[in-house]
Scaffold this active site. Structure first.
Site, mmCIF file in Angstrom:
data_model
loop_
_atom_site.group_PDB
_atom_site.id
_atom_site.type_symbol
_atom_site.label_atom_id
_atom_site.label_comp_id
_atom_site.label_asym_id
_atom_site.label_seq_id
_atom_site.Cartn_x
_atom_site.Cartn_y
_atom_site.Cartn_z
ATOM 1 N N GLU A 13 59.442 48.255 25.935
ATOM 2 C CA GLU A 13 59.373 47.571 24.629
ATOM 3 C C GLU A 13 58.157 47.878 24.021
ATOM 4 O OE1 GLU A 13 61.619 45.216 23.725
ATOM 5 O OE2 GLU A 13 63.007 45.340 25.414
ATOM 6 N N LYS A 34 52.525 44.248 37.474
ATOM 7 C CA LYS A 34 51.134 44.632 37.069
ATOM 8 C C LYS A 34 50.778 43.958 35.684
ATOM 9 C CE LYS A 34 48.645 47.595 34.762
ATOM 10 N NZ LYS A 34 47.551 46.622 34.061
ATOM 11 N N CYS A 83 54.209 41.512 18.855
ATOM 12 C CA CYS A 83 55.130 42.762 18.402
ATOM 13 C C CYS A 83 56.023 42.424 17.298
ATOM 14 C CB CYS A 83 55.830 43.253 19.567
ATOM 15 S SG CYS A 83 56.757 41.937 20.361
ATOM 16 N N GLU A 101 50.909 49.948 13.250
ATOM 17 C CA GLU A 101 50.805 48.603 13.797
ATOM 18 C C GLU A 101 49.290 48.177 13.911
ATOM 19 O OE1 GLU A 101 51.674 48.023 17.782
ATOM 20 O OE2 GLU A 101 52.987 46.360 17.573
HETATM 21 P P1 NAD Z 1 48.965 48.534 26.342
HETATM 22 O O1 NAD Z 1 49.698 49.549 25.941
HETATM 23 O O2 NAD Z 1 47.624 49.020 26.098
HETATM 24 O O3 NAD Z 1 48.759 48.058 27.531
HETATM 25 C C1 NAD Z 1 49.981 47.373 28.120
HETATM 26 C C2 NAD Z 1 49.929 47.414 29.702
HETATM 27 O O4 NAD Z 1 49.939 48.681 30.088
HETATM 28 C C3 NAD Z 1 48.593 46.742 30.172
HETATM 29 O O5 NAD Z 1 49.194 46.263 31.490
HETATM 30 C C4 NAD Z 1 47.933 48.025 30.637
HETATM 31 O O6 NAD Z 1 46.919 47.862 31.743
HETATM 32 C C5 NAD Z 1 49.130 49.029 31.059
HETATM 33 N N1 NAD Z 1 48.546 50.413 30.807
HETATM 34 C C6 NAD Z 1 47.720 51.015 30.260
HETATM 35 N N2 NAD Z 1 47.705 52.409 30.105
HETATM 36 C C7 NAD Z 1 48.703 52.598 31.095
HETATM 37 C C8 NAD Z 1 49.079 53.889 31.504
HETATM 38 N N3 NAD Z 1 48.472 55.010 31.460
HETATM 39 N N4 NAD Z 1 49.921 53.676 32.611
HETATM 40 C C9 NAD Z 1 50.560 52.715 32.989
HETATM 41 N N5 NAD Z 1 50.334 51.507 32.581
HETATM 42 C C10 NAD Z 1 49.035 51.482 31.422
HETATM 43 O O7 NAD Z 1 49.201 47.247 25.183
HETATM 44 P P2 NAD Z 1 48.438 45.989 24.941
HETATM 45 O O8 NAD Z 1 47.307 46.311 24.193
HETATM 46 O O9 NAD Z 1 48.292 45.285 26.082
HETATM 47 O O10 NAD Z 1 49.602 45.302 23.971
HETATM 48 C C11 NAD Z 1 49.764 45.347 22.887
HETATM 49 C C12 NAD Z 1 50.970 46.307 22.498
HETATM 50 O O11 NAD Z 1 52.059 45.532 22.869
HETATM 51 C C13 NAD Z 1 51.236 46.228 20.987
HETATM 52 O O12 NAD Z 1 51.760 47.591 20.612
HETATM 53 C C14 NAD Z 1 52.512 45.518 20.885
HETATM 54 O O13 NAD Z 1 53.458 45.731 19.734
HETATM 55 C C15 NAD Z 1 53.088 45.835 22.295
HETATM 56 N N6 NAD Z 1 54.245 44.598 22.456
HETATM 57 C C16 NAD Z 1 55.604 44.730 22.433
HETATM 58 C C17 NAD Z 1 56.552 43.852 22.833
HETATM 59 C C18 NAD Z 1 57.973 44.079 22.466
HETATM 60 O O14 NAD Z 1 58.704 43.162 22.933
HETATM 61 N N7 NAD Z 1 58.511 45.113 21.948
HETATM 62 C C19 NAD Z 1 55.874 42.566 23.099
HETATM 63 C C20 NAD Z 1 54.577 42.136 23.318
HETATM 64 C C21 NAD Z 1 53.578 43.458 23.058
#
Ligand code: NAD
Length: 485
Positions: free
Chosen positions: A245, A170, A279, A380
């Site tokens: 992650e 997804k 990230c 963050e």
């Molecule tokens: P997010 O947590 O809002 O969303 C990530 C994914 O999770 C999306 O596909 C979203 O639809 C899904 N999601 C949202 N709510 C959910 C739920 N209740 N259950 C299951 N899935 C759900 O994050 P974002 O805003 O898309 O991305 C930014 C974040 O990602 C930042 O905090 C960043 O640090 C992190 N990130 C971490 C890494 C790493 O390698 N550690 C890499 C890239 C991004």
């Protein structure tokens, strides 16, 4: 969506408009799946794992298919890169680099697919044989964020397939385009039906079903910490294996003896690359007090010259933020920083240029006079915002660097390599760079200490996440024990 080898629309008929963050134009209309579609995809993946031949396909053949995916990504990298730039606003140059990295990830795991040699254990029991084998985990849910849509998906898809699992992917609902395209390439490469499934839709519906379902054995998630916590809770339903992650608030430590030009250049790249939506962004600069003023002056000078614009223009150095909502969050943090007493020295607002008004742009921003207790330093922001703190000793630098809930990555700049190594050994982070910032590659593991996550992607540990370890013990001369005669 791609479910059980078929391209399908959501049963509900719902759709979602996909927006170009540079100008808010609608670039695609995506089908919007929900729990029902997700259940169907999970069922297909379950069946493919339990009944079909993917897990039994020789590992070298699985490797061949994963390698074909790498080749097809290389063949179509221009198209993929354009889609990624349209969808995220990042520069085309960055997207092209991403596509090379992504192909490299598939290639690396293709190569690892048939390298497992198992282990023979020195059994303490006479006349016995004891060995360890690795097997696929089963059905894996894979949820990805919007900042590196295809790269984050590749880190999950390639090892899962190489290890013989079946998957349901997804992507973020706001950046699905390149993931859809790669599913077309996976079909072309010969991934069997049901083995790889794609469901588009929101986190609260599709994501929640993928996290809760009792039919899923593992969930791998990249995204924000609060979502990660929800997923952890949902995964407890059937004690799924969990790979998380999450975010970072990554320190960049610059000693007075660092190569000044190099450290300035890297400090800018660390935080402003992809508008800080990384990230591992080096959003916390810790600079030795004696060079603070000179260092900050050089940073401000160059920050003012960063060219914001359309990712498709060759002159552009940084694109917009991903959405209006996300820009709102960054703006809120800038207000918080000001209220907390941090000194705004550059940026802190939307740019004024006419041609940027339709995009979600925000100027690269620097705060000085920051202290470790400030929210702007601890939390963050995930945008182009740098906080600057000072230190006077290596111990103080380490203490400040470690003083957040995160532990994803950090860097040390110094020409005294002994000192840099000593400091790096004390940083509680999954990745430490010395005299560099940001390099990551398929061969080295990636992941976080503390609340930055659980488990590792990439490298050999990235494959291990998708395997179960089985110990097989064989008694060569079994005899009754006679205990219960
Ligand atoms: P997010 O947590 O809002 O969303 C990530 C994914 O999770 C999306 O596909 C979203 O639809 C899904 N999601 C949202 N709510 C959910 C739920 N209740 N259950 C299951 N899935 C759900 O994050 P974002 O805003 O898309 O991305 C930014 C974040 O990602 C930042 O905090 C960043 O640090 C992190 N990130 C971490 C890494 C790493 O390698 N550690 C890499 C890239 C991004």
């Amino acid at each position: 969506m791609y479910i059980d080898g078929q391209w399908v629309n959501a049963k509900s008929g719902q759709t979602r408009e996909i927006i170009n963050p540079f100008n808010q134009e609608i670039i695609a209309t995506a089908t919007e799946g929900d729990r029902e579609d997700t259940k169907q995809a999970i069922e297909a993946a379950r069946k493919a794992f339990d009944e079909e031949s993917w897990t039994k396909t020789p590992a070298s053949e699985r490797g061949d298919i994963v390698q074909k995916i790498a080749n097809l990504i290389r063949r179509d990298k221009e198209e993929l890169a354009k889609l990624e730039t349209l969808d995220t606003g990042k520069t085309l140059e960055e997207s092209l680099v991403d596509m090379e990295d992504i192909a490299g990830v598939f290639q690396y795991f293709a190569g690892l697919a048939d390298k497992d040699e198992g282990e023979v254990i020195a059994s303490p029991i006479p006349n016995s044989e004891s060995r360890v084998v690795r097997e696929p985990v089963g059905v894996c849910s894979q949820i990805t964020p919007w900042n590196y849509p295809l790269l984050q998906a590749a880190w999950k898809i390639a090892p899962a397939l190489a290890a013989g699992n079946t998957i349901i992917v997804k992507p973020s609902e706001i950046t699905p385009l390149t993931t859809v395209k790669v599913f077309e390439l996976m079909e072309e490469a010969g991934v069997p039906k049901g083995v790889a499934n794609l469901v588009l839709g929101a986190g609260a519906t599709v994501g929640a079903e993928l996290s809760e379902s009792n039919q899923v054995d593992l969930i791998s998630f990249t995204g924000g910490i609060e979502t990660g916590k929800k997923i952890m809770q949902a995964a407890s339903n059937n004690v799924k294996k969990l790979a998380l992650e999450l975010g970072g608030k990554n320190p960049n430590i610059v000693f007075a003896d660092a190569d000044f030009e190099l450290a300035v250049d890297q400090a800018l790249n660390a935080v402003f690359f992809h508008a800080g939506q990384v990230c591992s962004a080096g959003a916390r600069l810790l600079v030795e007090e004696s060079i603070h003023d000179q260092f900050v002056e050089a940073l401000i000078e160059r920050t003012k010259n960063i060219r914001l614009g359309n990712g498709f223009d060759q002159d552009t150095q940084s694109g917009p933020l991903i959405s209006a909502e996300h820009r709102g969050k960054v703006e809120k943090y800038v207000e918080i920083g000001i209220e907390e007493g941090a000194k705004l020295v550059v940026g802190g607002k939307r740019p004024e240029q006419e041609e940027l008004q339709n995009g979600f742009f925000f100027e690269p921003t620097i705060f000085t006079n920051c202290t470790s207790d400030m929210r702007i330093v601890q939390e963050e922001v995930f945008g182009p915002v740098l906080t600057v703190e000072t230190f006077t000793s290596a111990n103080e630098a380490v203490e400040k660097a470690n003083d957040t809930i995160y532990g994803l990555a950090g860097a040390v700049f110094s020409t005294d390599i002994g000192k840099a190594e000593e400091v790096s050994a004390q940083l509680r982070m999954g990745t430490v760079w010395i005299n560099d910032f940001h390099p990551y590659f398929a061969q080295a593991p990636w992941g976080g200490y503390k609340q930055s996550g659980i488990g590792r992607e990439l490298g050999k540990p990235g494959l291990d996440e998708y395997t179960e370890v089985k110990h097989v013990f064989r008694n060569k001369q079994p005899e009754p024990l006679g205990w219960f005669k």
